[in-house]
Design a protein around this motif. Structure first.
Motif, PDB file in Angstrom:
ATOM      1  N   PRO A  65      52.397  33.464  40.239  1.00 55.15           N
ATOM      2  CA  PRO A  65      53.597  34.259  40.548  1.00 55.15           C
ATOM      3  C   PRO A  65      54.325  34.762  39.301  1.00 55.15           C
ATOM      4  N   ALA A  66      54.326  33.969  38.229  1.00 56.21           N
ATOM      5  CA  ALA A  66      54.992  34.388  36.994  1.00 56.21           C
ATOM      6  C   ALA A  66      54.278  35.561  36.332  1.00 56.21           C
ATOM      7  N   LEU A  67      53.003  35.731  36.634  1.00 58.30           N
ATOM      8  CA  LEU A  67      52.222  36.805  36.017  1.00 58.30           C
ATOM      9  C   LEU A  67      52.209  38.088  36.842  1.00 58.30           C
ATOM     10  N   GLU A  68      52.718  38.026  38.057  1.00 60.23           N
ATOM     11  CA  GLU A  68      52.713  39.231  38.896  1.00 60.23           C
ATOM     12  C   GLU A  68      53.484  40.354  38.210  1.00 60.23           C
ATOM     13  N   GLY A  69      52.842  41.514  38.140  1.00 65.10           N
ATOM     14  CA  GLY A  69      53.438  42.663  37.475  1.00 65.10           C
ATOM     15  C   GLY A  69      53.303  42.633  35.966  1.00 65.10           C
ATOM     16  N   LYS A  70      52.737  41.562  35.422  1.00 62.09           N
ATOM     17  CA  LYS A  70      52.600  41.401  33.964  1.00 62.09           C
ATOM     18  C   LYS A  70      51.154  41.541  33.497  1.00 62.09           C
ATOM     19  N   ILE A  71      50.207  41.293  34.411  1.00 62.09           N
ATOM     20  CA  ILE A  71      48.782  41.402  34.087  1.00 62.09           C
ATOM     21  C   ILE A  71      48.122  42.233  35.190  1.00 62.09           C
ATOM     22  N   GLU A  72      46.837  42.512  35.011  1.00 61.50           N
ATOM     23  CA  GLU A  72      46.108  43.303  36.009  1.00 61.50           C
ATOM     24  C   GLU A  72      46.167  42.613  37.370  1.00 61.50           C
ATOM     25  N   GLU A  73      46.610  43.354  38.369  1.00 57.79           N
ATOM     26  CA  GLU A  73      46.752  42.821  39.719  1.00 57.79           C
ATOM     27  C   GLU A  73      45.413  42.340  40.285  1.00 57.79           C
ATOM     28  N   SER A  74      44.344  43.057  39.949  1.00 57.24           N
ATOM     29  CA  SER A  74      43.025  42.686  40.481  1.00 57.24           C
ATOM     30  C   SER A  74      42.607  41.287  40.025  1.00 57.24           C
ATOM     31  N   LEU A  75      42.992  40.891  38.797  1.00 55.03           N
ATOM     32  CA  LEU A  75      42.666  39.546  38.313  1.00 55.03           C
ATOM     33  C   LEU A  75      43.354  38.481  39.160  1.00 55.03           C
ATOM     34  N   LEU A  76      44.606  38.722  39.498  1.00 54.28           N
ATOM     35  CA  LEU A  76      45.350  37.753  40.309  1.00 54.28           C
ATOM     36  C   LEU A  76      44.762  37.661  41.714  1.00 54.28           C
ATOM     37  N   LYS A  77      44.493  38.795  42.325  1.00 54.11           N
ATOM     38  CA  LYS A  77      43.940  38.788  43.690  1.00 54.11           C
ATOM     39  C   LYS A  77      42.602  38.064  43.728  1.00 54.11           C
ATOM     40  N   GLU A 114      36.477  33.845  34.002  1.00 49.91           N
ATOM     41  CA  GLU A 114      37.383  34.966  34.219  1.00 49.91           C
ATOM     42  C   GLU A 114      38.797  34.677  33.745  1.00 49.91           C
ATOM     43  N   GLU A 115      39.207  33.418  33.802  1.00 54.21           N
ATOM     44  CA  GLU A 115      40.555  33.089  33.352  1.00 54.21           C
ATOM     45  C   GLU A 115      40.664  32.994  31.833  1.00 54.21           C
ATOM     46  N   GLU A 116      39.596  32.512  31.176  1.00 55.36           N
ATOM     47  CA  GLU A 116      39.785  32.242  29.751  1.00 55.36           C
ATOM     48  C   GLU A 116      38.685  32.708  28.809  1.00 55.36           C
ATOM     49  N   LYS A 117      37.569  33.203  29.304  1.00 52.10           N
ATOM     50  CA  LYS A 117      36.466  33.471  28.380  1.00 52.10           C
ATOM     51  C   LYS A 117      36.031  34.928  28.285  1.00 52.10           C
ATOM     52  N   MET A 118      36.170  35.699  29.335  1.00 46.30           N
ATOM     53  CA  MET A 118      35.748  37.097  29.290  1.00 46.30           C
ATOM     54  C   MET A 118      36.753  37.930  28.494  1.00 46.30           C
ATOM     55  N   GLN A 119      36.277  39.066  27.979  1.00 44.58           N
ATOM     56  CA  GLN A 119      37.192  39.960  27.268  1.00 44.58           C
ATOM     57  C   GLN A 119      38.243  40.471  28.254  1.00 44.58           C
ATOM     58  N   GLY A 120      39.496  40.491  27.828  1.00 49.96           N
ATOM     59  CA  GLY A 120      40.574  40.946  28.694  1.00 49.96           C
ATOM     60  C   GLY A 120      40.901  39.960  29.798  1.00 49.96           C
ATOM     61  N   ASN A 121      40.575  38.679  29.587  1.00 53.68           N
ATOM     62  CA  ASN A 121      40.763  37.666  30.632  1.00 53.68           C
ATOM     63  C   ASN A 121      42.242  37.432  30.945  1.00 53.68           C
ATOM     64  N   MET A 122      42.466  36.682  31.995  1.00 55.45           N
ATOM     65  CA  MET A 122      43.820  36.418  32.474  1.00 55.45           C
ATOM     66  C   MET A 122      44.695  35.759  31.406  1.00 55.45           C
TER      67      MET A 122
END
Length: 165
Positions: free
Chosen positions: A60-72, A115-123
């Motif tokens: 919830p703290a990241l909503e609107g701050k990072i790519e929405e698709s990553l959160l979903k 996806e959270e910590e290792k890919m480029q552009g991760n969460m």
């Protein structure tokens, strides 16, 4: 890696990832129903706590701050893992598909961690680049984690609740 004084939310969550990876390694080497049951229970509790603190506080703290698709995608991946966590927690290592379920859960978690910590552009990279106060967030994560660990030790955690399925 998180230390006792490290309150960066991403470091806390990375430390959780390492702990669960270690538990999966222990499970793979384990023999005997009781040993496997004990490790699987630890895996399930760690994942229940981790998904709860991410979904209640971090995401919830990241909503609107990072790519929405990553959160979903993260919420959906959590739900897939929760289905297996609940099935494993309710099952027994002497059941026919139990080991396979633990293995599939491990593979799902490995994908999610990538996806959270290792890919480029991760969460986590995106979170660090945002204006979110990761130390304040980390303090909230640690406080909630402490509550959930106490509950796990006393009355036990309820089955994991899915949000998107």
């Amino acid at each position: 890696m998180a230390t006792q004084t490290d309150t960066d939310a991403t470091h806390i969550l990375e430390a959780d990832h390492r702990k669960v990876e270690d538990l999966f390694g222990q499970y793979e080497k384990a023999s005997g129903i009781e040993r496997k049951r004990s490790i699987a229970e630890k895996i399930c509790n760690e994942l229940k706590i981790h998904t709860m603190i991410e979904e209640e506080i971090f995401y919830p703290a990241l909503e609107g701050k990072i790519e929405e698709s990553l959160l979903k995608e993260a919420y959906v991946e959590h739900d897939g893992a929760k289905v297996l966590v609940n099935d494993i927690a309710a099952g027994s290592p002497d059941e026919e598909f139990y080991d396979a379920k633990v293995l599939v859960l491990k593979e799902q978690i490995e994908h999610h961690v990538r996806e959270e910590e290792k890919m480029q552009g991760n969460m986590f990279q995106q979170a660090r680049a945002s204006d979110v106060d990761l130390d304040a967030l980390g303090e909230q994560l640690l406080a909630r984690k402490k509550e959930l660990k106490a509950q796990a030790e006393t009355s036990g955690l309820p089955p994991a609740k899915v949000a998107t399925l």
